[in-house]
Design a protein around this motif. Structure first.
Motif, PDB file in Angstrom:
ATOM      1  N   PRO A   1       0.932  -1.273  -0.122  1.00  0.00           N
ATOM      2  CA  PRO A   1       0.145   0.038   0.026  1.00  0.00           C
ATOM      3  C   PRO A   1       0.999   1.277   0.059  1.00  0.00           C
ATOM      4  CG  PRO A   1       0.044  -0.975   2.156  1.00  0.00           C
ATOM      5  CD  PRO A   1       0.759  -2.030   1.256  1.00  0.00           C
ATOM      6  N   GLU A   2       0.330   2.181  -0.371  1.00  0.00           N
ATOM      7  CA  GLU A   2       0.960   3.505  -0.642  1.00  0.00           C
ATOM      8  C   GLU A   2       0.322   4.679  -0.080  1.00  0.00           C
ATOM      9  OE1 GLU A   2       2.733   4.073  -4.608  1.00  0.00           O
ATOM     10  OE2 GLU A   2       3.050   2.121  -5.059  1.00  0.00           O
ATOM     11  N   ILE A   3       1.110   5.904   0.285  1.00  0.00           N
ATOM     12  CA  ILE A   3       0.721   7.183   0.605  1.00  0.00           C
ATOM     13  C   ILE A   3      -0.184   7.669  -0.607  1.00  0.00           C
ATOM     14  CG2 ILE A   3       1.197   9.415   1.096  1.00  0.00           C
ATOM     15  CD1 ILE A   3       3.241   8.324   2.798  1.00  0.00           C
ATOM     16  N   PRO A   4      -1.400   8.096  -0.782  1.00  0.00           N
ATOM     17  CA  PRO A   4      -2.051   8.711  -1.860  1.00  0.00           C
ATOM     18  C   PRO A   4      -1.346  10.027  -2.185  1.00  0.00           C
ATOM     19  CG  PRO A   4      -3.330   8.839   0.078  1.00  0.00           C
ATOM     20  CD  PRO A   4      -2.211   8.114   0.407  1.00  0.00           C
ATOM     21  N   GLY A   5      -1.580  10.523  -3.384  1.00  0.00           N
ATOM     22  CA  GLY A   5      -1.313  11.906  -3.704  1.00  0.00           C
ATOM     23  C   GLY A   5      -0.037  12.137  -4.181  1.00  0.00           C
ATOM     24  N   VAL A   6       0.981  11.299  -4.247  1.00  0.00           N
ATOM     25  CA  VAL A   6       2.185  11.572  -4.856  1.00  0.00           C
ATOM     26  C   VAL A   6       2.318  11.310  -6.328  1.00  0.00           C
ATOM     27  CG1 VAL A   6       4.740  10.446  -4.579  1.00  0.00           C
ATOM     28  CG2 VAL A   6       3.081  10.273  -2.598  1.00  0.00           C
ATOM     29  N   HIS A   7       2.842  12.610  -6.954  1.00  0.00           N
ATOM     30  CA  HIS A   7       3.061  12.579  -8.109  1.00  0.00           C
ATOM     31  C   HIS A   7       4.490  12.767  -8.642  1.00  0.00           C
ATOM     32  CE1 HIS A   7      -1.200  14.258  -8.247  1.00  0.00           C
ATOM     33  NE2 HIS A   7      -0.760  14.777  -7.246  1.00  0.00           N
ATOM     34  N   ALA A   8       4.781  12.124  -9.896  1.00  0.00           N
ATOM     35  CA  ALA A   8       6.306  11.856 -10.201  1.00  0.00           C
ATOM     36  C   ALA A   8       6.563  12.926 -11.667  1.00  0.00           C
ATOM     37  CB  ALA A   8       6.713  10.454 -10.662  1.00  0.00           C
ATOM     38  N   VAL A   9       7.478  13.262 -11.544  1.00  0.00           N
ATOM     39  CA  VAL A   9       8.177  14.122 -12.890  1.00  0.00           C
ATOM     40  C   VAL A   9       9.466  13.586 -13.145  1.00  0.00           C
ATOM     41  CG1 VAL A   9       6.635  16.101 -12.409  1.00  0.00           C
ATOM     42  CG2 VAL A   9       8.901  16.000 -11.442  1.00  0.00           C
ATOM     43  N   PRO A  10       9.818  13.899 -14.564  1.00  0.00           N
ATOM     44  CA  PRO A  10      11.140  13.426 -14.945  1.00  0.00           C
ATOM     45  C   PRO A  10      12.314  13.987 -14.200  1.00  0.00           C
ATOM     46  CG  PRO A  10       9.544  13.734 -16.758  1.00  0.00           C
ATOM     47  CD  PRO A  10       9.088  14.735 -15.608  1.00  0.00           C
ATOM     48  N   TYR A  11      13.604  13.326 -14.025  1.00  0.00           N
ATOM     49  CA  TYR A  11      14.634  13.855 -13.501  1.00  0.00           C
ATOM     50  C   TYR A  11      15.762  14.156 -14.560  1.00  0.00           C
ATOM     51  CZ  TYR A  11      18.667  13.964 -10.007  1.00  0.00           C
ATOM     52  OH  TYR A  11      19.522  14.136  -9.296  1.00  0.00           O
ATOM     53  N   CYS A  12      16.065  15.400 -14.992  1.00  0.00           N
ATOM     54  CA  CYS A  12      16.949  15.586 -15.987  1.00  0.00           C
ATOM     55  C   CYS A  12      18.421  15.434 -15.560  1.00  0.00           C
ATOM     56  CB  CYS A  12      16.697  17.120 -16.190  1.00  0.00           C
ATOM     57  SG  CYS A  12      15.416  17.501 -17.634  1.00  0.00           S
ATOM     58  N   GLU A  13      18.886  14.646 -16.568  1.00  0.00           N
ATOM     59  CA  GLU A  13      20.496  14.431 -16.283  1.00  0.00           C
ATOM     60  C   GLU A  13      21.291  15.381 -16.831  1.00  0.00           C
ATOM     61  OE1 GLU A  13      21.503  10.080 -16.214  1.00  0.00           O
ATOM     62  OE2 GLU A  13      19.330   9.808 -17.367  1.00  0.00           O
TER      63      GLU A  13
END
Length: 447
Positions: free
Chosen positions: A189-201
């Motif tokens: 199970p996970e905490i709700p409301g977590v958004h992911a964006v790209p990590y720029c190298e």
């Protein structure tokens, strides 16, 4: 063992004693992440990056126990301070309920304990105005407490932002922030409301030309996400953004300058609390005290551990909860021996100029790997003594790690096809050259 002349000396790995030890271990141990059958013999000689296994093989350790032993084995200064402490029983107390005095006066105790470790950490965090510390047991707990205080400070805020490729730990809250390997999070199970964006190298991305997808059109994915008119995350409902200054488990990914500047600007524009996960990058590993010191963004909270021997969450006093019992940890501020080691580690790094050493030796390590021009080796990269390179496939990477082990060099994988190198911060030029020669031999053996 004379550090000035000792060299790796391996008969066979795993040897018969190591095989028996590992077999016995797994009769009672749950499956975890052991990389290979190396069994350090704590009763035998070890110094700096050199150690001995249970079969008498001598290894050059370029893992520093995944950055948790920044001064390698049996550092003389650490040993001297530990020897001066007539160890009590217990060496751990319920440190959130009681205090441990290790000498007088508390502001300058000869034998630093939890209080003095926190003193030192606030000095290291002063550049970001971080004046308060909560100690815990591990890096995962440091992250858990970082996100807890942000949720508490942004009362009612339920959204969070993480990055693709992120790894923040294995407890449930930290797992919710991970975006590296599916096996870490699957079916939990996970905490709700977590958004992911790209990590720029840094090798590929600028604001004008971005292959990872963070920058698009006239702005970034992060800025668009938080846009009051067009976005889908209300900045007022955002509890925090969490970032690794360099992604570790995700493959030693170093952020581009444009990316770091955009993170800083967006956080300032929307008053976003920024958590820097410095579990692997902190306390000198990159040649600065914090990995964040290399970049434009400024953390409001730092989660640290590994090199400190304890977990630590640093922030400003106003961000921590005022109410008692919102945070607690039985051993966190009560592990007297671990706190001593952490505090002395900071002292040694400072007194022996090891930030500079990390920068210089790291540059030599990378230069020598690049000059070797090895077939299949690509993208040699690093900051300080946080160094990695890529191989064409995971199978090739694993074969090189194994070949290095057989030659007496300990390395680690990360990401999908990368090898990471973390020599101790006091590594010498001779030891760097030894390690490179062993790596060259290991790579060429599998061509």
């Amino acid at each position: 063992m004379d550090r000035a002349v000792v060299e790796p000396d391996v008969d066979a790995v795993p040897g018969p004693k190591a095989e028996r030890w590992v077999t016995h271990h797994h009769e009672v141990a749950a499956p975890s992440t052991a990389a290979y059958e190396f069994v350090w013999d704590l009763t035998e000689e070890a110094i700096g990056p050199f150690c001995t296994d249970v079969d008498g093989n001598v290894f050059l350790d370029f893992t520093s126990h995944v950055a948790s032993s920044p001064l390698g084995y049996n550092n003389p200064a650490v040993r001297e301070r530990m020897a001066a402490l007539d160890l009590p029983s217990p060496t751990k107390i319920a440190g959130q309920s009681f205090y441990a005095g290790t000498g007088w006066p508390p502001e300058d105790s000869d034998l630093p304990g939890p209080t003095q470790l926190m003193d030192r950490l606030t000095e290291l965090g002063s550049g970001y105005d971080l004046d308060t510390v909560f100690l815990s047991n591990s890096g995962a707990e440091a992250v858990e407490n970082a996100i807890k205080i942000c949720y508490d400070h942004r009362e009612g805020a339920g959204q969070a932002i993480t990055f693709e490729g992120a790894f923040h730990g294995r407890t449930l809250g930290a797992l919710s922030l991970n975006r590296s390997k599916a096996v870490h999070r699957r079916d939990f199970p996970e905490i709700p409301g977590v958004h992911a964006v790209p990590y720029c190298e840094d090798r590929t991305c600028t604001a004008e030309s971005c292959s990872c997808g963070f920058f698009a059109g006239d702005g970034s994915r992060l800025r668009s996400m938080l846009d009051p008119d067009r976005g889908y995350v209300d900045p007022d409902d955002l509890a925090y953004l969490i970032i690794e200054p360099v992604q570790g488990e995700g493959g030693y990914r170093f952020p581009s300058e444009a990316f770091a500047e955009e993170i800083a600007d967006v956080c300032e524009t929307h008053d976003v609390l920024l958590i820097a996960d410095e579990i692997q990058t902190g306390v000198g590993r990159t040649g600065e005290w914090w990995g964040s010191d290399h970049y434009a963004f400024e953390p409001d909270v730092i989660a640290s551990a590994k090199a400190l021997q304890v977990g630590a969450t640093l922030s400003r006093r106003e961000i921590f909860p005022e109410e008692k019992s919102r945070l607690s940890s039985t051993w966190g501020a009560g592990d007297v021996l671990a706190a001593l080691q952490g505090a002395v580690t900071i002292d040694v790094i400072e007194s022996e100029g090891l930030l500079k050493n990390a920068r210089e030796r790291g540059e030599r390590l990378m230069d020598r790997l690049r000059e070797a021009d090895l077939a299949d080796v690509d993208n040699v990269r690093g900051r300080g003594l946080l160094v990695a390179f890529d191989l064409p496939t995971k199978e090739r990477r694993d074969a090189v790690i194994r070949a290095a082990l057989e030659r007496g060099l300990l390395t680690l994988g990360c990401g999908y096809r990368s090898i990471r190198l973390l020599p101790p911060l006091d590594v010498t030029e001779r030891e760097i050259d030894l390690g490179v020669e062993l790596l060259i031999d290991a790579v060429e053996a599998g061509e």
